[in-house]
Design an enzyme around this catalytic site. Structure first.
Site, mmCIF file in Angstrom:
data_model
loop_
_atom_site.group_PDB
_atom_site.id
_atom_site.type_symbol
_atom_site.label_atom_id
_atom_site.label_comp_id
_atom_site.label_asym_id
_atom_site.label_seq_id
_atom_site.Cartn_x
_atom_site.Cartn_y
_atom_site.Cartn_z
ATOM 1 N N GLY A 46 0.836 -1.192 0.000
ATOM 2 C CA GLY A 46 0.000 0.000 0.000
ATOM 3 C C GLY A 46 0.872 1.243 0.000
ATOM 4 N N GLN A 51 3.202 10.172 1.470
ATOM 5 C CA GLN A 51 4.538 9.567 1.429
ATOM 6 C C GLN A 51 5.324 10.028 0.218
ATOM 7 O OE1 GLN A 51 2.795 5.462 2.187
ATOM 8 N NE2 GLN A 51 4.838 5.225 3.069
ATOM 9 N N CYS A 91 7.284 -0.059 6.976
ATOM 10 C CA CYS A 91 6.799 1.115 6.242
ATOM 11 C C CYS A 91 7.883 1.592 5.292
ATOM 12 C CB CYS A 91 6.432 2.225 7.227
ATOM 13 S SG CYS A 91 5.796 3.713 6.417
ATOM 14 N N LEU A 92 7.491 1.891 4.068
ATOM 15 C CA LEU A 92 8.450 2.372 3.072
ATOM 16 C C LEU A 92 9.090 3.690 3.517
ATOM 17 C CD1 LEU A 92 6.281 1.578 -0.072
ATOM 18 C CD2 LEU A 92 8.408 0.425 0.575
ATOM 19 N N HIS A 133 -3.058 1.299 8.349
ATOM 20 C CA HIS A 133 -1.715 1.875 8.246
ATOM 21 C C HIS A 133 -1.730 3.080 7.292
ATOM 22 C CE1 HIS A 133 2.842 1.228 7.753
ATOM 23 N NE2 HIS A 133 2.562 2.013 6.724
ATOM 24 N N GLU A 134 -2.427 2.952 6.153
ATOM 25 C CA GLU A 134 -2.445 4.049 5.168
ATOM 26 C C GLU A 134 -3.274 5.235 5.659
ATOM 27 O OE1 GLU A 134 -0.266 3.757 3.122
ATOM 28 O OE2 GLU A 134 -0.004 1.598 3.015
ATOM 29 N N HIS A 137 -1.248 7.377 7.768
ATOM 30 C CA HIS A 137 -0.386 8.294 7.006
ATOM 31 C C HIS A 137 -1.131 9.579 6.661
ATOM 32 C CE1 HIS A 137 3.394 6.229 6.321
ATOM 33 N NE2 HIS A 137 2.805 5.133 5.860
HETATM 34 O O1 GNR Z 1 4.624 -2.485 2.058
HETATM 35 C C1 GNR Z 1 4.141 -2.361 3.175
HETATM 36 N N1 GNR Z 1 3.942 -3.458 3.940
HETATM 37 C C2 GNR Z 1 3.208 -3.442 5.106
HETATM 38 C C3 GNR Z 1 3.314 -4.563 5.943
HETATM 39 C C4 GNR Z 1 2.600 -4.603 7.119
HETATM 40 C C5 GNR Z 1 1.781 -3.561 7.465
HETATM 41 C C6 GNR Z 1 1.688 -2.437 6.666
HETATM 42 C C7 GNR Z 1 2.396 -2.390 5.479
HETATM 43 S S1 GNR Z 1 2.245 -1.009 4.440
HETATM 44 C C8 GNR Z 1 3.830 -1.016 3.703
HETATM 45 C C9 GNR Z 1 3.963 0.066 2.653
HETATM 46 C C10 GNR Z 1 3.795 1.406 3.321
HETATM 47 O O2 GNR Z 1 4.631 1.914 3.998
HETATM 48 N N2 GNR Z 1 2.635 1.996 3.145
HETATM 49 O O3 GNR Z 1 2.384 3.167 3.744
HETATM 50 NI NI NI Z 2 3.733 3.234 5.471
#
Ligand code: GNR
Ligand code: NI
Length: 177
Positions: A46, A51, A91-92, A133-134, A137
């Site tokens: 995601g 980001q 998280c990226l 998670h998104e 952000h």
């Molecule tokens: O690629 C991603 N893997 C992930 C693994 C577990 C919980 C959340 C994520 S999201 C992350 C990509 C990202 O940072 N999205 O904002």
């Molecule tokens: Ni993230």
């Protein structure tokens, strides 16, 4: 299409609130395409617009392993949540850190698609984790804020050592150390 540069913690833009999308126009379509290109390039599940430095409420996901399930969530809202689960997240925008986060196990999302059409969707499993998670952000929140207090104290200590070492080597280079 273009691959976007992903901001990394502690960039202050990752801490800002993203704004709702009002115009479902060509610029939004381009942003969505670029987010997908960036997502597939980085092999994430995601990605949110902030980001990439775009403070708008846009999220793309693809939880398949063959880029076959692209999903777009514009102006997403959490309507319902139930159950709890502990999942290891990364998280990226916070490279090199993984940690367990407690999230709702099932959620209902209301969002708009890239054409502005409103939809609701029930999600569970990794899908539910990813959307929570998104949406974090979009509110300037990172998964590291949700780690245990012990884990955060340890990370803060490690960060302090890193920045002190950086300062010392800079001073050595400039001859002021
Ligand atoms: O690629 C991603 N893997 C992930 C693994 C577990 C919980 C959340 C994520 S999201 C992350 C990509 C990202 O940072 N999205 O904002
Ligand atoms: Ni993230």
């Amino acid at each position: 299409m273009a691959r976007l540069t992903i901001l990394e913690h502690p960039d202050p833009r990752l801490r800002m609130q993203s704004q709702p999308v009002l115009a479902f126009d060509g610029a939004l379509a381009r942003l969505v395409d670029d987010l997908f290109e960036t997502l597939y390039d980085t092999r994430g599940i995601g990605l949110s617009a902030p980001q990439a430095g775009v403070l708008q409420q846009v999220v793309v996901t693809d939880l398949s392993d063959d880029a076959s399930a692209p999903e777009v969530y514009v102006n997403p809202e959490l309507m319902l949540r139930s159950g709890l689960g502990l999942v290891e997240e990364s998280c990226l925008s916070v490279p090199g850190v993984v940690g367990n986060v407690v999230r709702a196990a099932r959620i209902r999302i209301r969002a708009q698609d890239r054409a502005g059409e409103l939809f609701e969707r029930d999600l569970d499993g990794m899908h539910a984790v990813c959307l929570q998670h998104e949406i974090d952000h979009l509110k300037g929140k990172l998964f590291i804020d949700r780690l245990s207090i012990f884990r955060r104290l340890r990370m803060r200590a490690a960060e302090a050592v890193r920045s002190r070492n950086k300062g010392e080597s800079a001073a050595r280079r400039s001859g002021t150390g």
